[in-house]
Design a protein around this motif. Structure first.
Motif, PDB file in Angstrom:
ATOM      1  N   GLY A   9       0.724  -1.165   0.150  1.00  0.00           N
ATOM      2  CA  GLY A   9       0.075   0.046  -0.067  1.00  0.00           C
ATOM      3  C   GLY A   9       0.970   1.272  -0.080  1.00  0.00           C
ATOM      4  N   THR A  10       0.123   2.443   0.109  1.00  0.00           N
ATOM      5  CA  THR A  10       1.025   3.801   0.218  1.00  0.00           C
ATOM      6  C   THR A  10       1.825   3.736   1.569  1.00  0.00           C
ATOM      7  N   ARG A  11       1.261   3.214   2.626  1.00  0.00           N
ATOM      8  CA  ARG A  11       1.577   3.547   3.900  1.00  0.00           C
ATOM      9  C   ARG A  11       1.814   2.037   4.761  1.00  0.00           C
ATOM     10  N   THR A  12       1.329   1.217   4.270  1.00  0.00           N
ATOM     11  CA  THR A  12       1.433  -0.275   4.904  1.00  0.00           C
ATOM     12  C   THR A  12       1.884  -1.345   3.879  1.00  0.00           C
ATOM     13  N   LEU A  13       2.416  -2.314   4.390  1.00  0.00           N
ATOM     14  CA  LEU A  13       2.586  -3.573   3.645  1.00  0.00           C
ATOM     15  C   LEU A  13       2.200  -4.674   4.534  1.00  0.00           C
ATOM     16  N   GLY A  14       1.044  -5.265   3.972  1.00  0.00           N
ATOM     17  CA  GLY A  14       0.559  -6.695   4.664  1.00  0.00           C
ATOM     18  C   GLY A  14       1.773  -7.695   4.118  1.00  0.00           C
ATOM     19  N   ILE A  15       2.156  -8.691   5.257  1.00  0.00           N
ATOM     20  CA  ILE A  15       2.989  -9.646   4.771  1.00  0.00           C
ATOM     21  C   ILE A  15       2.179 -10.940   5.344  1.00  0.00           C
ATOM     22  N   SER A  16       2.394 -12.021   4.453  1.00  0.00           N
ATOM     23  CA  SER A  16       1.674 -13.361   4.769  1.00  0.00           C
ATOM     24  C   SER A  16       2.946 -14.505   4.346  1.00  0.00           C
ATOM     25  N   ILE A  17       2.972 -15.428   4.836  1.00  0.00           N
ATOM     26  CA  ILE A  17       4.019 -16.591   4.744  1.00  0.00           C
ATOM     27  C   ILE A  17       3.521 -17.895   4.490  1.00  0.00           C
ATOM     28  N   SER A  18       4.113 -18.663   3.720  1.00  0.00           N
ATOM     29  CA  SER A  18       3.647 -19.952   3.411  1.00  0.00           C
ATOM     30  C   SER A  18       4.018 -20.838   4.374  1.00  0.00           C
ATOM     31  N   ASP A  19       3.520 -22.331   4.645  1.00  0.00           N
ATOM     32  CA  ASP A  19       4.157 -23.187   5.210  1.00  0.00           C
ATOM     33  C   ASP A  19       5.422 -23.789   4.383  1.00  0.00           C
ATOM     34  N   THR A  20       6.017 -24.772   5.083  1.00  0.00           N
ATOM     35  CA  THR A  20       7.220 -25.381   4.313  1.00  0.00           C
ATOM     36  C   THR A  20       6.907 -26.419   3.097  1.00  0.00           C
ATOM     37  N   THR A  21       5.545 -26.514   2.996  1.00  0.00           N
ATOM     38  CA  THR A  21       5.335 -27.350   1.850  1.00  0.00           C
ATOM     39  C   THR A  21       4.619 -26.577   0.769  1.00  0.00           C
ATOM     40  N   MET A  22       4.414 -25.379   1.113  1.00  0.00           N
ATOM     41  CA  MET A  22       3.970 -24.228   0.351  1.00  0.00           C
ATOM     42  C   MET A  22       2.602 -24.565  -0.153  1.00  0.00           C
ATOM     43  N   THR A  23       1.942 -25.119   0.839  1.00  0.00           N
ATOM     44  CA  THR A  23       0.418 -25.222   0.805  1.00  0.00           C
ATOM     45  C   THR A  23      -0.542 -24.133   1.215  1.00  0.00           C
ATOM     46  N   SER A 123      -2.546  -7.515   6.070  1.00  0.00           N
ATOM     47  CA  SER A 123      -1.977  -8.726   6.242  1.00  0.00           C
ATOM     48  C   SER A 123      -2.741 -10.103   5.682  1.00  0.00           C
ATOM     49  N   LEU A 124      -4.278  -9.700   5.923  1.00  0.00           N
ATOM     50  CA  LEU A 124      -5.142 -10.833   5.485  1.00  0.00           C
ATOM     51  C   LEU A 124      -4.984 -10.826   3.894  1.00  0.00           C
ATOM     52  N   ALA A 125      -5.179  -9.539   3.342  1.00  0.00           N
ATOM     53  CA  ALA A 125      -5.087  -9.494   1.593  1.00  0.00           C
ATOM     54  C   ALA A 125      -3.918 -10.048   1.512  1.00  0.00           C
ATOM     55  N   ALA A 126      -2.732  -9.677   1.782  1.00  0.00           N
ATOM     56  CA  ALA A 126      -1.366 -10.483   1.529  1.00  0.00           C
ATOM     57  C   ALA A 126      -1.559 -11.859   1.524  1.00  0.00           C
ATOM     58  N   ASN A 127      -2.481 -12.628   2.601  1.00  0.00           N
ATOM     59  CA  ASN A 127      -2.557 -14.037   2.849  1.00  0.00           C
ATOM     60  C   ASN A 127      -3.527 -14.455   1.735  1.00  0.00           C
ATOM     61  N   ILE A 128      -4.410 -13.506   0.984  1.00  0.00           N
ATOM     62  CA  ILE A 128      -5.382 -14.213   0.039  1.00  0.00           C
ATOM     63  C   ILE A 128      -4.420 -14.285  -1.315  1.00  0.00           C
ATOM     64  N   ILE A 129      -3.659 -13.168  -1.450  1.00  0.00           N
ATOM     65  CA  ILE A 129      -2.668 -13.042  -2.752  1.00  0.00           C
ATOM     66  C   ILE A 129      -2.060 -14.286  -2.616  1.00  0.00           C
ATOM     67  N   LEU A 130      -1.205 -14.518  -1.597  1.00  0.00           N
ATOM     68  CA  LEU A 130      -0.315 -15.880  -1.330  1.00  0.00           C
ATOM     69  C   LEU A 130      -0.853 -16.942  -1.549  1.00  0.00           C
ATOM     70  N   GLN A 131      -2.023 -17.261  -0.861  1.00  0.00           N
ATOM     71  CA  GLN A 131      -2.923 -18.532  -0.976  1.00  0.00           C
ATOM     72  C   GLN A 131      -3.535 -18.550  -2.500  1.00  0.00           C
ATOM     73  N   THR A 132      -3.897 -17.497  -3.089  1.00  0.00           N
ATOM     74  CA  THR A 132      -4.139 -17.597  -4.457  1.00  0.00           C
ATOM     75  C   THR A 132      -3.176 -18.189  -5.449  1.00  0.00           C
ATOM     76  N   TYR A 133      -2.004 -17.811  -5.363  1.00  0.00           N
ATOM     77  CA  TYR A 133      -0.860 -18.245  -5.885  1.00  0.00           C
ATOM     78  C   TYR A 133      -0.610 -19.744  -5.596  1.00  0.00           C
ATOM     79  N   LEU A 134      -0.576 -19.955  -4.256  1.00  0.00           N
ATOM     80  CA  LEU A 134      -0.026 -21.410  -3.985  1.00  0.00           C
ATOM     81  C   LEU A 134      -1.430 -22.459  -4.659  1.00  0.00           C
ATOM     82  N   ASP A 135      -2.409 -21.895  -4.656  1.00  0.00           N
ATOM     83  CA  ASP A 135      -3.529 -22.951  -5.131  1.00  0.00           C
ATOM     84  C   ASP A 135      -3.348 -22.936  -6.585  1.00  0.00           C
ATOM     85  N   LYS A 136      -2.961 -21.980  -7.229  1.00  0.00           N
ATOM     86  CA  LYS A 136      -2.750 -22.106  -8.717  1.00  0.00           C
ATOM     87  C   LYS A 136      -1.540 -22.831  -8.803  1.00  0.00           C
ATOM     88  N   GLU A 137      -0.518 -22.606  -8.399  1.00  0.00           N
ATOM     89  CA  GLU A 137       0.886 -23.559  -8.391  1.00  0.00           C
ATOM     90  C   GLU A 137       0.624 -24.946  -8.275  1.00  0.00           C
TER      91      GLU A 137
END
Length: 142
Positions: A9-23, A123-137
């Motif tokens: 964002g312009t003043r925030t950075l939401g951060i999420s992380i995957s588990d080690t299996t990238m699931t 951080s929840l938006a970051a989580n959705i971004i990452l989970q969408t990518y993991l599911d697609k991968e």
């Protein structure tokens, strides 16, 4: 190794992380910074990348609803280049249209107060971004 999901964002950075299996993606934190001072994010991101052995960054790409690229996309592309230069890690752009709305809807359904929603939305938006990518991968839902 893990993946890192970012919602810039312009003043925030939401951060999420995957588990080690990238699931599975999990929210990690939100970093607040002075408007457009993206350099200030580098030290904390370095610490997270080192601590969690991050092998790939998934960065939300804020396209307009009509699929065009606006000013926020240009800023995000510049940030992507900065991340690649600083960390020498692959940075993948993931369409993030409607992720903030989706995150807000999750929290409204969970009856989370407005004050708490404001603290958690990025951080929840970051989580959705990452989970969408993991599911697609993994060949799952898009």
């Amino acid at each position: 190794m893990r993946y890192l999901g970012l919602d810039l964002g312009t003043r925030t950075l939401g951060i999420s992380i995957s588990d080690t299996t990238m699931t599975i993606a999990s929210t990690l934190k939100t970093i607040r910074f002075n408007e457009s001072d993206y350099d200030a994010l580098i030290p904390e991101l370095k610490s997270i990348i080192d601590e969690y052995d991050i092998s790939k960054i998934i960065l939300g790409f804020p396209k307009n609803m009509n699929n065009t690229i606006g000013d926020r996309c240009v800023t995000t592309i510049e940030f992507q280049k900065k991340l690649i230069d600083e960390f020498n890690i692959e940075v993948v752009m993931q369409d993030e249209r409607l992720t903030t709305k989706e995150a807000t809807n999750y929290m409204l359904e969970a009856d989370i107060s407005r004050k708490k929603r404001k603290k958690k939305i990025d951080s929840l938006a970051a989580n959705i971004i990452l989970q969408t990518y993991l599911d697609k991968e993994k060949g799952g839902k898009l």
